[in-house]
Design a protein around this motif. Sequence first.
Motif, short mmCIF file in Angstrom:
data_model
loop_
_atom_site.label_atom_id
_atom_site.label_comp_id
_atom_site.label_asym_id
_atom_site.label_seq_id
_atom_site.Cartn_x
_atom_site.Cartn_y
_atom_site.Cartn_z
N SER A 318 4.55 -1.48 3.86
CA SER A 318 4.91 -0.07 3.67
C SER A 318 3.82 0.87 4.18
O SER A 318 4.11 2.03 4.52
N ALA A 319 2.58 0.38 4.25
CA ALA A 319 1.48 1.21 4.75
C ALA A 319 1.47 1.32 6.26
O ALA A 319 0.76 2.17 6.81
N ALA A 320 2.26 0.49 6.95
CA ALA A 320 2.26 0.49 8.41
C ALA A 320 2.66 1.85 8.98
O ALA A 320 2.04 2.35 9.92
N ASP A 321 3.70 2.44 8.41
CA ASP A 321 4.16 3.75 8.91
C ASP A 321 3.08 4.81 8.74
O ASP A 321 2.95 5.71 9.57
N ASP A 322 2.30 4.70 7.66
CA ASP A 322 1.25 5.69 7.41
C ASP A 322 0.16 5.63 8.47
O ASP A 322 -0.31 6.66 8.94
N ILE A 323 -0.24 4.42 8.86
CA ILE A 323 -1.31 4.33 9.85
C ILE A 323 -0.81 4.76 11.22
O ILE A 323 -1.52 5.40 11.99
N LEU A 324 0.46 4.47 11.54
CA LEU A 324 1.01 4.89 12.83
C LEU A 324 1.19 6.40 12.90
O LEU A 324 1.05 7.00 13.97
N ALA A 325 1.50 7.01 11.77
CA ALA A 325 1.71 8.46 11.73
C ALA A 325 0.41 9.23 11.57
O ALA A 325 0.42 10.47 11.54
N GLY A 326 -0.71 8.52 11.46
CA GLY A 326 -1.99 9.19 11.31
C GLY A 326 -2.24 9.73 9.93
O GLY A 326 -3.11 10.59 9.74
N ARG A 327 -1.49 9.23 8.94
CA ARG A 327 -1.68 9.73 7.58
C ARG A 327 -2.83 9.04 6.85
O ARG A 327 -3.25 9.47 5.78
N LEU A 328 -3.33 7.94 7.43
CA LEU A 328 -4.48 7.25 6.86
C LEU A 328 -5.72 7.61 7.67
O LEU A 328 -5.65 7.80 8.88
N HIS A 329 -6.84 7.72 7.01
CA HIS A 329 -8.10 7.87 7.74
C HIS A 329 -9.13 6.93 7.12
O HIS A 329 -8.95 6.43 6.02
N GLY A 330 -10.19 6.67 7.88
CA GLY A 330 -11.17 5.71 7.41
C GLY A 330 -10.63 4.30 7.55
O GLY A 330 -9.92 3.98 8.50
N ARG A 331 -10.95 3.45 6.56
CA ARG A 331 -10.58 2.04 6.63
C ARG A 331 -9.75 1.65 5.42
O ARG A 331 -10.02 2.08 4.30
N THR A 332 -8.75 0.81 5.66
CA THR A 332 -7.88 0.32 4.60
C THR A 332 -8.02 -1.20 4.52
O THR A 332 -7.68 -1.91 5.47
N VAL A 333 -8.54 -1.68 3.41
CA VAL A 333 -8.72 -3.12 3.17
C VAL A 333 -7.48 -3.66 2.47
O VAL A 333 -6.93 -3.01 1.58
N VAL A 334 -7.06 -4.85 2.86
CA VAL A 334 -5.96 -5.53 2.19
C VAL A 334 -6.57 -6.65 1.33
O VAL A 334 -7.13 -7.61 1.87
N ALA A 335 -6.47 -6.49 0.03
CA ALA A 335 -6.99 -7.48 -0.91
C ALA A 335 -5.91 -8.56 -1.10
O ALA A 335 -4.89 -8.30 -1.73
N ILE A 336 -6.15 -9.72 -0.57
CA ILE A 336 -5.10 -10.73 -0.49
C ILE A 336 -4.67 -11.24 -1.86
O ILE A 336 -3.48 -11.47 -2.11
N HIS A 337 -5.59 -11.40 -2.78
CA HIS A 337 -5.24 -12.00 -4.09
C HIS A 337 -5.13 -10.97 -5.20
O HIS A 337 -4.98 -11.34 -6.37
N GLU A 338 -5.20 -9.69 -4.87
CA GLU A 338 -5.15 -8.64 -5.91
C GLU A 338 -3.74 -8.51 -6.47
O GLU A 338 -2.76 -8.54 -5.72
#
Length: 338
Positions: A318-338
């Motif tokens: 679901s976060a994919a659209d946000d990064i493509l639309a430029g709504r995310l800035h900085g870095r987004t970590v994916v915590a695999i076991h969270e």
Amino acid sequence: MTSETRFRAIVVERTVAEDGTKSQHATLTLVDETFLMPGDVTISVEFSSLNYKDGLALAGRPGVIRVWPLIAGIDIVGTVESSEDPRWVPGDRVILNGSGLGETHHGGLAERARVSGASLVRLPAGISARQAAAIGTAGFTAMLAVLALERGGTTPDSGPVLVTGAAGGVGSIAVALLSARGYRVTASTGRVDELGDYLRTLGAEAVLDRSTLSEPGKPLQAQRWAAAVDSVGSATLANVLAQANYGAVITACGLAQGADLPTTVMPFILRGVSLVGINSVEAPLALREQAWSRLESDLDLALLDGLTSSIPLGEAISAADDILAGRLHGRTVVAIHE
């Protein structure tokens, strides 16, 4: 397939309609060890990250994934579970960026990965696993660009350095790295009002609206930049070249605006400008190790923590659209076991 052998993974599959139309979609699902590709090191993945390439793959866009089905994710940070490569033993903490991950080889958006030990880099002692994922391919690419500028003779005394796409992953870390080395950095972004203060916090001396660079311009313009890190391509890169100082070094590492380059040879033959391509996917091991060593020594990790957010594996699609639309800035970590 028992519950003990299964693990979660985001798998991208492609379908072909009766009329030949191709589409791809990503799903969080369960797979087992037999799904993994050949490799001599098996890793328990702790973190991955969300990059522009990942956004394209997870949103079903073409151009990144070239084999199907494929586990997405171009970054892996984790612990070696088993190894047939004598360089690695169980318990080693390792990093892998690029090397076909999430493009031609199963990637890091999964609880387990099997890869070639030849491209692995040991997690530096001064960087945590989460921080290494926050750096990821974006920060690794930014460091490769900085190294290229240095090889080209660029120093803090050379003059202003431009970073385009500055609010993105590559751009944010490039701004932080360059400013920490004493360079006078101008950051270009499409969200000056929203992110100007953020970019100045990273060390930018000035913030430039990307609209001043994104439209086609003359092949030679007033000289402004001693160097640049460009992750945008297309007309933006053409304008950066046109505004480059005599002898400037311009690094190209992305195509957020486009893969075309509408320019002429004029900046190269009249101003001696160098255009250096940055390829993080196929970087040789010695360069990988140099880049990560420099990231450990040069990057302000407290600053990195401040520009990093985390999401669980289940939210990556679901976060994919946000990064493509430029709504995310900085870095987004994916915590695999969270």
